[in-house]
Write an enzyme that holds these catalytic residues in place. Structure first.
Site, PDB file in Angstrom:
ATOM      1  N   ASP A 248       0.850  -1.197   0.000  1.00  0.00           N
ATOM      2  CA  ASP A 248       0.000   0.000   0.000  1.00  0.00           C
ATOM      3  C   ASP A 248       0.886   1.249   0.000  1.00  0.00           C
ATOM      4  OD1 ASP A 248      -3.108   0.745   0.970  1.00  0.00           O
ATOM      5  OD2 ASP A 248      -1.579   2.240   1.469  1.00  0.00           O
ATOM      6  N   ASN A 256      -2.187  13.145  -4.753  1.00  0.00           N
ATOM      7  CA  ASN A 256      -3.374  13.597  -5.504  1.00  0.00           C
ATOM      8  C   ASN A 256      -3.676  15.058  -5.178  1.00  0.00           C
ATOM      9  OD1 ASN A 256      -4.081  11.382  -7.022  1.00  0.00           O
ATOM     10  ND2 ASN A 256      -5.352  10.481  -5.419  1.00  0.00           N
ATOM     11  N   HIS A 261      -5.009  14.481  -9.627  1.00  0.00           N
ATOM     12  CA  HIS A 261      -5.343  13.067  -9.803  1.00  0.00           C
ATOM     13  C   HIS A 261      -4.560  12.397 -10.941  1.00  0.00           C
ATOM     14  CE1 HIS A 261      -8.077   9.564  -9.744  1.00  0.00           C
ATOM     15  NE2 HIS A 261      -8.289   9.948  -8.472  1.00  0.00           N
ATOM     16  N   ASP A 265      -2.254   9.062 -10.913  1.00  0.00           N
ATOM     17  CA  ASP A 265      -2.355   7.920 -11.845  1.00  0.00           C
ATOM     18  C   ASP A 265      -0.979   7.541 -12.399  1.00  0.00           C
ATOM     19  OD1 ASP A 265      -5.014   7.756 -11.528  1.00  0.00           O
ATOM     20  OD2 ASP A 265      -5.578   8.620 -13.467  1.00  0.00           O
ATOM     21  N   GLU A 291      -4.747   2.482  -4.201  1.00  0.00           N
ATOM     22  CA  GLU A 291      -3.278   2.539  -4.187  1.00  0.00           C
ATOM     23  C   GLU A 291      -2.735   1.273  -3.532  1.00  0.00           C
ATOM     24  OE1 GLU A 291      -4.959   2.893  -1.414  1.00  0.00           O
ATOM     25  OE2 GLU A 291      -3.444   3.866  -0.171  1.00  0.00           O
TER      26      GLU A 291
HETATM   27  N1  LIG Z   1      -4.832   9.168  -8.746  1.00  0.00           N
HETATM   28  C1  LIG Z   1      -5.546   8.154  -8.271  1.00  0.00           C
HETATM   29  N2  LIG Z   1      -5.875   8.156  -6.976  1.00  0.00           N
HETATM   30  C2  LIG Z   1      -6.575   7.140  -6.458  1.00  0.00           C
HETATM   31  C3  LIG Z   1      -6.983   6.075  -7.248  1.00  0.00           C
HETATM   32  N3  LIG Z   1      -7.680   5.190  -6.477  1.00  0.00           N
HETATM   33  C4  LIG Z   1      -7.690   5.689  -5.245  1.00  0.00           C
HETATM   34  N4  LIG Z   1      -7.001   6.864  -5.205  1.00  0.00           N
HETATM   35  C5  LIG Z   1      -6.768   7.751  -4.109  1.00  0.00           C
HETATM   36  O1  LIG Z   1      -5.881   7.126  -3.170  1.00  0.00           O
HETATM   37  C6  LIG Z   1      -6.067   7.816  -1.952  1.00  0.00           C
HETATM   38  C7  LIG Z   1      -5.945   6.833  -0.817  1.00  0.00           C
HETATM   39  O2  LIG Z   1      -5.944   7.570   0.365  1.00  0.00           O
HETATM   40  P1  LIG Z   1      -5.973   6.967   1.758  1.00  0.00           P
HETATM   41  O3  LIG Z   1      -6.831   5.735   1.772  1.00  0.00           O
HETATM   42  O4  LIG Z   1      -6.335   8.053   2.717  1.00  0.00           O
HETATM   43  O5  LIG Z   1      -4.531   6.470   2.004  1.00  0.00           O
HETATM   44  P2  LIG Z   1      -3.158   7.209   1.913  1.00  0.00           P
HETATM   45  O6  LIG Z   1      -3.283   8.658   1.660  1.00  0.00           O
HETATM   46  O7  LIG Z   1      -2.307   6.456   0.991  1.00  0.00           O
HETATM   47  O8  LIG Z   1      -2.617   7.035   3.383  1.00  0.00           O
HETATM   48  P3  LIG Z   1      -2.079   5.704   4.031  1.00  0.00           P
HETATM   49  O9  LIG Z   1      -2.594   4.571   3.264  1.00  0.00           O
HETATM   50  O10 LIG Z   1      -2.600   5.737   5.434  1.00  0.00           O
HETATM   51  O11 LIG Z   1      -0.607   5.822   3.985  1.00  0.00           O
HETATM   52  C8  LIG Z   1      -7.383   8.539  -2.034  1.00  0.00           C
HETATM   53  O12 LIG Z   1      -7.165   9.925  -2.090  1.00  0.00           O
HETATM   54  C9  LIG Z   1      -8.006   8.060  -3.313  1.00  0.00           C
HETATM   55  O13 LIG Z   1      -8.751   9.076  -3.960  1.00  0.00           O
HETATM   56  C10 LIG Z   1      -6.622   6.088  -8.620  1.00  0.00           C
HETATM   57  O14 LIG Z   1      -6.940   5.202  -9.374  1.00  0.00           O
HETATM   58  N5  LIG Z   1      -5.924   7.155  -9.059  1.00  0.00           N
END
Ligand SMILES: Nc1nc2c(ncn2[C@@H]2O[C@H](COP(=O)(O)OP(=O)(O)OP(=O)(O)O)[C@@H](O)[C@H]2O)c(=O)[nH]1
Length: 379
Positions: A248, A256, A261, A265, A291
């Site tokens: 992860d 983002n 965004h 990606d 992610e």
């Molecule tokens: N650019 C992009 N962002 C994505 C995608 N799928 C999910 N996300 C973003 O990934 C982010 C995940 O955030 P969180 O679940 O808070 O996790 P994090 O910021 O990585 O924090 P931790 O996991 O605690 O380290 C969110 O802002 C989602 O919008 C994608 O396909 N593309």
């Protein structure tokens, strides 16, 4: 290749099938009708019969000319023989012509004339035999015999002509039939090819759908559905060594938020490239969520799996990822790892749960680290 919906493909196959069936039914009916017409008409044999019969006309003509000239060559025996042949041949020709496909209106007048000739001839010859001395009666007989000879000559000649014409029509029909057969063979070939093309398209369509269903569109890695099914199947075989890691990205939301965004990606694609670079078959890598990625390790010792995971973690940590065509991003990731050795009855969801628990600990303990389930923190 333009994708057709399953309904469109089904409609096309039915359409092709209907056209094909229609063609076959039509061809069968046509052949049946044609073969009925051709049966019973052997024009070549008929032409030979008529030509032989025309020789009798010549004999009659010759006898007649001797009779007219009162020649000593006149032989009543020859005339008798000709009569027998004529009487024998006329019914045969009559029967064969009537059995043919020729329109009866065309030949009827000539057959009628011939049967009249056949009926009149015996009496005529008897009268010739008796008329030796009576010259007046003799000239009348010559006139009547001349008419008979003429009727025969015209009838046979016309019949010859009619049969020849019918034979030509038959030959033309056979040619057309042959052409039709070739046409049908071509049609069958075209319809078969179209059917094959549609089936091939259907097959590729299905393949494409299967691939699309199992692939993550952004990174082109296998998706959660694929890895779940595959891992479940593999675990069912109870492999001796199995490792499962959930990977992860750390604080990905920030990327983002900071760069947009699309930049996020791009980062995900970079990470997929790094994972693809480090993971080789039979091990499997997939993107299972936003992610989140995962790796299924097979036939590797615990140490080997941990080393690989560490290599991935370090590779990402050290990578400077270019996004938006200029900005270099630095990111880390956390890994929750589950590993066991020796046959064990378990399920994918169980293994996933253990790896997820380890990941939770990795995040909790400060991120950018690998945690092995059972709280064995490595980094
Ligand atoms: N650019 C992009 N962002 C994505 C995608 N799928 C999910 N996300 C973003 O990934 C982010 C995940 O955030 P969180 O679940 O808070 O996790 P994090 O910021 O990585 O924090 P931790 O996991 O605690 O380290 C969110 O802002 C989602 O919008 C994608 O396909 N593309």
């Amino acid at each position: 290749m333009k994708m057709l919906t399953a309904k469109q493909i089904r409609t096309r196959i039915w359409l092709i099938f209907a056209v094909f069936l229609g063609l076959c039914v039509w061809a069968a009916l046509y052949f049946q009708q044609q073969s009925k017409q051709l049966l019973g008409s052997n024009f070549t044999a008929l032409v030979v019969d008529v030509m032989q019969a025309q020789e009798d006309v010549h004999v009659l003509k010759r006898s007649l000319s001797y009779l007219k000239a009162d020649s000593p060559f006149f032989d009543i025996q020859e005339l008798e023989k000709a009569k027998i042949r004529i009487q024998y041949r006329i019914p045969i020709i009559d029967r064969k012509v009537r059995a043919s496909v020729i329109d009866s209106r065309v030949y009827e007048p000539y057959l009628t004339k011939l049967s009249a000739v056949g009926a009149a001839l015996p009496d005529m010859i008897k009268r010739i035999q008796r008329s030796n001395q009576d010259s007046e009666n003799r000239s009348l007989l010559i006139t009547q015999l001349t008419k008979i000879e003429l009727d025969m000559a015209v009838s046979y000649s016309e019949l010859h002509h009619i049969i020849q014409a019918a034979s030509d029509i038959e030959r033309r029909r056979k040619d057309q039939l042959l052409l039709l057969i070739w046409g049908l063979i071509s049609a069958v070939f075209i319809v078969g090819s179209a059917l094959l093309a549609t089936l091939t398209r259907l097959y590729f369509h299905k393949e494409e759908l299967t691939i699309q269903n199992n692939l993550d569109h952004l990174t082109q890695l296998p998706n959660r559905r694929y890895i779940s099914e595959k891992a479940q199947a593999i675990i069912g075989w109870r492999p001796a060594q199995i490792g499962f890691a959930i990977i992860d990205l750390d604080l990905f939301k920030k990327i983002n938020d900071l760069y947009g965004h699309p930049a996020g990606d791009e980062v995900l694609k970079h990470i997929a490239d790094i994972l693809n670079h480090h993971i080789v078959e039979p091990n499997l890598v997939a993107r299972i969520g936003g992610e989140e990625f995962c790796v299924l390790f097979l036939n590797l010792s615990q140490q080997q799996v941990m080393t690989l995971c560490e290599e991935i973690r370090v590779a990402v940590e050290e990578a400077k990822l270019k996004v938006n065509n200029s900005v270099m991003i630095h990111i880390t990731l956390s890994i929750g790892l589950y590993y066991h050795e020796g046959e064990r009855q378990t399920t994918f969801s169980q293994i996933y749960q253990y790896a997820d628990q380890a990941l939770y600990l990795a995040k909790k303990q400060g991120r950018n680290r690998l945690v092995l389930h059972d709280n064995a923190i490595v980094h």
